[in-house]
Design a protein around this motif. Sequence first.
Motif, mmCIF file in Angstrom:
data_model
loop_
_atom_site.group_PDB
_atom_site.id
_atom_site.type_symbol
_atom_site.label_atom_id
_atom_site.label_comp_id
_atom_site.label_asym_id
_atom_site.label_seq_id
_atom_site.Cartn_x
_atom_site.Cartn_y
_atom_site.Cartn_z
ATOM 1 N N ILE A 118 3.485 -64.383 -45.552
ATOM 2 C CA ILE A 118 3.055 -65.224 -46.665
ATOM 3 C C ILE A 118 2.557 -64.332 -47.792
ATOM 4 O O ILE A 118 1.486 -63.742 -47.716
ATOM 5 N N ARG A 119 3.360 -64.221 -48.820
ATOM 6 C CA ARG A 119 3.010 -63.372 -49.962
ATOM 7 C C ARG A 119 1.803 -63.970 -50.691
ATOM 8 O O ARG A 119 1.733 -65.175 -50.946
ATOM 9 N N GLY A 120 0.841 -63.114 -51.001
ATOM 10 C CA GLY A 120 -0.384 -63.573 -51.632
ATOM 11 C C GLY A 120 -1.495 -63.871 -50.653
ATOM 12 O O GLY A 120 -2.630 -64.121 -51.043
ATOM 13 N N GLU A 121 -1.164 -63.824 -49.348
ATOM 14 C CA GLU A 121 -2.166 -64.058 -48.310
ATOM 15 C C GLU A 121 -2.349 -62.815 -47.450
ATOM 16 O O GLU A 121 -2.744 -62.903 -46.292
ATOM 17 N N ILE A 122 -2.038 -61.657 -48.039
ATOM 18 C CA ILE A 122 -2.101 -60.383 -47.325
ATOM 19 C C ILE A 122 -2.956 -59.412 -48.131
ATOM 20 O O ILE A 122 -2.735 -59.221 -49.328
ATOM 21 N N GLU A 123 -3.927 -58.813 -47.484
ATOM 22 C CA GLU A 123 -4.734 -57.778 -48.126
ATOM 23 C C GLU A 123 -4.135 -56.413 -47.820
ATOM 24 O O GLU A 123 -3.651 -56.165 -46.715
ATOM 25 N N VAL A 124 -4.178 -55.532 -48.814
ATOM 26 C CA VAL A 124 -3.643 -54.187 -48.669
ATOM 27 C C VAL A 124 -4.769 -53.179 -48.863
ATOM 28 O O VAL A 124 -5.573 -53.299 -49.795
ATOM 29 N N TYR A 125 -4.809 -52.193 -47.984
ATOM 30 C CA TYR A 125 -5.838 -51.162 -48.030
ATOM 31 C C TYR A 125 -5.174 -49.796 -48.147
ATOM 32 O O TYR A 125 -4.279 -49.464 -47.373
ATOM 33 N N MET A 126 -5.623 -49.004 -49.111
ATOM 34 C CA MET A 126 -5.111 -47.658 -49.308
ATOM 35 C C MET A 126 -6.171 -46.658 -48.853
ATOM 36 O O MET A 126 -7.359 -46.805 -49.176
ATOM 37 N N ALA A 127 -5.743 -45.634 -48.137
ATOM 38 C CA ALA A 127 -6.694 -44.664 -47.603
ATOM 39 C C ALA A 127 -7.343 -43.821 -48.701
ATOM 40 O O ALA A 127 -8.528 -43.479 -48.620
ATOM 41 N N ASP A 128 -6.585 -43.510 -49.738
ATOM 42 C CA ASP A 128 -7.087 -42.610 -50.784
ATOM 43 C C ASP A 128 -7.545 -43.368 -52.021
ATOM 44 O O ASP A 128 -7.275 -44.573 -52.177
ATOM 45 N N ALA A 129 -8.210 -42.651 -52.908
ATOM 46 C CA ALA A 129 -8.670 -43.234 -54.166
ATOM 47 C C ALA A 129 -7.475 -43.605 -55.035
ATOM 48 O O ALA A 129 -6.391 -43.036 -54.905
ATOM 49 N N ARG A 130 -7.679 -44.546 -55.929
ATOM 50 C CA ARG A 130 -6.564 -45.066 -56.728
ATOM 51 C C ARG A 130 -5.928 -44.011 -57.628
ATOM 52 O O ARG A 130 -4.757 -44.125 -57.998
ATOM 53 N N ASP A 131 -6.698 -42.966 -57.994
ATOM 54 C CA ASP A 131 -6.151 -41.928 -58.873
ATOM 55 C C ASP A 131 -5.778 -40.661 -58.121
ATOM 56 O O ASP A 131 -5.553 -39.605 -58.720
ATOM 57 N N ALA A 132 -5.680 -40.742 -56.803
ATOM 58 C CA ALA A 132 -5.353 -39.566 -55.992
ATOM 59 C C ALA A 132 -3.852 -39.449 -55.790
ATOM 60 O O ALA A 132 -3.203 -40.391 -55.324
ATOM 61 N N SER A 133 -3.285 -38.325 -56.176
ATOM 62 C CA SER A 133 -1.895 -37.966 -55.871
ATOM 63 C C SER A 133 -0.933 -39.134 -56.086
ATOM 64 O O SER A 133 -0.808 -39.664 -57.187
ATOM 65 N N THR A 134 -0.250 -39.558 -55.020
ATOM 66 C CA THR A 134 0.780 -40.606 -55.134
ATOM 67 C C THR A 134 0.252 -41.994 -54.770
ATOM 68 O O THR A 134 1.042 -42.925 -54.605
ATOM 69 N N THR A 135 -1.064 -42.144 -54.675
ATOM 70 C CA THR A 135 -1.628 -43.434 -54.268
ATOM 71 C C THR A 135 -1.207 -44.564 -55.193
ATOM 72 O O THR A 135 -0.898 -45.675 -54.752
ATOM 73 N N GLY A 136 -1.177 -44.306 -56.495
ATOM 74 C CA GLY A 136 -0.800 -45.340 -57.446
ATOM 75 C C GLY A 136 0.620 -45.842 -57.233
ATOM 76 O O GLY A 136 0.880 -47.045 -57.310
ATOM 77 N N VAL A 137 1.529 -44.919 -56.949
ATOM 78 C CA VAL A 137 2.918 -45.311 -56.689
ATOM 79 C C VAL A 137 3.000 -46.140 -55.415
ATOM 80 O O VAL A 137 3.667 -47.179 -55.362
ATOM 81 N N MET A 138 2.314 -45.691 -54.382
ATOM 82 C CA MET A 138 2.320 -46.412 -53.119
ATOM 83 C C MET A 138 1.745 -47.808 -53.286
ATOM 84 O O MET A 138 2.287 -48.794 -52.764
ATOM 85 N N ALA A 139 0.653 -47.919 -54.020
ATOM 86 C CA ALA A 139 0.021 -49.217 -54.231
ATOM 87 C C ALA A 139 0.940 -50.157 -55.002
ATOM 88 O O ALA A 139 0.988 -51.360 -54.723
ATOM 89 N N THR A 140 1.692 -49.614 -55.947
ATOM 90 C CA THR A 140 2.617 -50.427 -56.730
ATOM 91 C C THR A 140 3.697 -51.037 -55.847
ATOM 92 O O THR A 140 4.025 -52.224 -55.970
ATOM 93 N N VAL A 141 4.251 -50.238 -54.943
ATOM 94 C CA VAL A 141 5.292 -50.733 -54.045
ATOM 95 C C VAL A 141 4.726 -51.785 -53.101
ATOM 96 O O VAL A 141 5.324 -52.841 -52.884
ATOM 97 N N ALA A 142 3.552 -51.515 -52.523
ATOM 98 C CA ALA A 142 2.930 -52.474 -51.607
ATOM 99 C C ALA A 142 2.580 -53.773 -52.322
ATOM 100 O O ALA A 142 2.726 -54.870 -51.764
ATOM 101 N N GLN A 143 2.138 -53.664 -53.573
ATOM 102 C CA GLN A 143 1.789 -54.863 -54.334
ATOM 103 C C GLN A 143 3.023 -55.701 -54.625
ATOM 104 O O GLN A 143 2.977 -56.939 -54.576
ATOM 105 N N LEU A 144 4.133 -55.052 -54.927
ATOM 106 C CA LEU A 144 5.375 -55.781 -55.182
ATOM 107 C C LEU A 144 5.711 -56.706 -54.026
ATOM 108 O O LEU A 144 6.024 -57.883 -54.222
ATOM 109 N N VAL A 145 5.637 -56.170 -52.813
ATOM 110 C CA VAL A 145 6.061 -56.935 -51.643
ATOM 111 C C VAL A 145 5.024 -57.975 -51.232
ATOM 112 O O VAL A 145 5.357 -59.135 -50.980
ATOM 113 N N THR A 146 3.773 -57.585 -51.178
ATOM 114 C CA THR A 146 2.734 -58.459 -50.631
ATOM 115 C C THR A 146 2.087 -59.370 -51.663
ATOM 116 O O THR A 146 1.492 -60.393 -51.308
ATOM 117 N N GLY A 147 2.166 -58.988 -52.930
ATOM 118 C CA GLY A 147 1.481 -59.741 -53.974
ATOM 119 C C GLY A 147 0.039 -59.324 -54.159
ATOM 120 O O GLY A 147 -0.617 -59.752 -55.112
#
Length: 218
Positions: free
Chosen positions: A83-112
């Motif tokens: 169920i898109r929009g009913e899933i929480e996503v947790y990233m291990a690193d800070a939002r401005d660390a290395s490739t975290t922003g790219v990873m978060a963007t991809v996860a957000q696309l799928v999960t909402g």
Amino acid sequence: MQKIFGINMPTIDQYFPDFFNDAPTVTLQDPLARFLGAAHDGVMEYRYADAVRLAGHSCPTVAGTWLMTVHGLRALYGDALPIRGEIEVYMADARDASTTGVMATVAQLVTGAAPETGFQGIGGRFGRNDLLHFDQPMQGSIGLRRKDTGAAVQVELDASVVPWPDEMRVLLPKAVSGQASTAELQRFGELWQERVCKMLTDHADDVDMIRVSDWTMD
């Protein structure tokens, strides 16, 4: 072909490598899309090409995050539609660390799942804000949690399972520094996508590369 202002134009997928079509897909149900009539019964299918369009490139990070998200959702929902929009996503690193922003963007696309800047909902429903969290204490690279049941998993990527070929050691510094010839740049791109292809096809279900484990959150 599609027509734009009466002109026949190739579809966007024709510009992508063929292996994009062989990458795992994920089908979800989005209550907001159903509510607003954007998709029949809110069901939507996402493909790797969608992540490439959003990120603007295809690389091991984008491919790895795509696979981590897909496998994490499979572990949480089994044969049921996530169920898109009913899933929480947790990233291990800070939002401005290395490739975290790219990873978060991809996860957000799928999960909402969005950070504090996300959609705040309609009448107290369908909110997507504050579902994407950074700098979280966890073993994996990404964590996924169902809001309805509280079940959670963490997912880790070991991209070294698909290493760069030796040829890339010579081409990479030349390409990055702008000293590569046209032929070398073409070969660089071919080698780059060959590794992505292996990750998304040959190793898409490789448990040595994508490790999913249950996560008991504090």
